[in-house]
Design an enzyme around this catalytic site. Sequence first.
Site, PDB file in Angstrom:
ATOM      1  N   ASP A 108     -33.170 -14.953   8.853  1.00 18.23           N
ATOM      2  CA  ASP A 108     -31.893 -15.565   9.336  1.00 18.23           C
ATOM      3  C   ASP A 108     -31.803 -15.335  10.813  1.00 18.23           C
ATOM      4  O   ASP A 108     -32.189 -14.734  11.685  1.00 18.23           O
ATOM      5  CB  ASP A 108     -30.760 -14.784   8.579  1.00 18.23           C
ATOM      6  N   GLU A 154     -30.713 -10.546   6.892  1.00 17.08           N
ATOM      7  CA  GLU A 154     -30.654  -9.262   7.357  1.00 17.08           C
ATOM      8  C   GLU A 154     -29.439  -8.894   8.086  1.00 17.08           C
ATOM      9  O   GLU A 154     -28.950  -7.965   8.218  1.00 17.08           O
ATOM     10  CB  GLU A 154     -31.809  -9.424   8.075  1.00 17.08           C
TER      11      GLU A 154
HETATM   12 ZN   LIG Z   1     -29.956  -8.826  14.723  1.00 14.70          ZN
HETATM   13 ZN   LIG Z   2     -33.243  -8.483  13.850  1.00 16.68          ZN
END
Ligand SMILES: [Zn+2]
Ligand SMILES: [Zn+2]
Length: 381
Positions: free
Chosen positions: A69, A126
């Site tokens: 991401d 994440e």
């Molecule tokens: Zn980050």
């Molecule tokens: Zn990262």
Amino acid sequence: MTADIPSLVEFRHDLHRHPELGFEESRTKAKVAAVLRDLGLEVHEGVGVVGVLKSGIGNRAIGLRADMDALPIQEQSSHNYVSNNLGVMHACGHDGHTSMLLGAATTLANDPNFDGTVVFIFQPNEELGLGAQAMINEGFLENFPIDEVYAIHNLPGAPLGQVSTRDGLICSSESIFEITISGQGGHASMPQKGRDAITIGAELVNALQTIVSRKLAPGAGAVVSVTEFLSDGQRNVLPGSATLKGDARARSPKDRQDIEKYMRQFAKGIATMHGVSVAFDFNTEFIETINAADPTNGLINTAQSMGLETIPNREPMSFSEDFAHFAAAVPGCFMLLGNGETGAHGQPLHANDYDFNDDLLPIGRDLWVNLVRERLPKVDR
Ligand SMILES: [Zn+2]
Ligand SMILES: [Zn+2]
């Protein structure tokens, strides 16, 4: 994709041009899955992408994780692969992490030279700390039983290819909190008729600062920050309500639990003292990332045998990592890999002019490949 460097760089630049936010990584996932399928891996697409590569008859399995991401940041770079998506940017180098891991999958698929199973994990989201748990909720751990799990994160400002990690806690937890004080609004000229939520809130802000300084051991590395203070008051109106929001970091589950306990106790105590009510919400978005000794030593040995500069017992990071959820379930190691010290490569993670270093792609790929071959060694039968 082949394993040669220009194609890895091209792949990374393509991801960089097309960054996607957490849980919206559809294009990235399709590209990752296509590469893994072309390599002949068993591919599973869910909230993330998982590729499975088996070699020999060994029954040990290790997981290697990359994140896919990007962030809601408007890029301010001048290179020719700048983000095409307005307000979205790969400012944490996840484009590089994904490319390095695909490079390793390519090398290992073409020339396995290991015995066992490698599970390539491409996780979504994440940055908000939601992707790993979403994969686990989907049955990742049951469907892909692994004995060890690893993740690489680039570290801007550190020399290119420097490997640093540590046994035990490597990244802090992050919890967000919200405390709402409900008093009694009224006329600013007649405070005795109201219960001013700002005065009470201010007392609480100060009290919260004593948790780290007086309740936890010196050097605990914890942080409690009140970052917002919102009220419904106006220039001549006493506020009846005040909301404090903020962020707490801890380096052990015990400290995290103590921080929550004392915050709750202080909020209730100060509210009782002033005869107002209080609502308290404490939500842990990222748990602590804790490395296990054996995988960490294994990784350090691999890095040293490759001649990489290695810091085997670095300071813990104050940031948080969603990899924590994998490392809490399976013995694991989260490592940092130096991204270089100058220019865009030395800018902090999440800066709008940061860039992943293409020279790190072959280093990270080879580190993954060597790690697999050392953790899942071929045995002569
Ligand atoms: Zn980050
Ligand atoms: Zn990262």
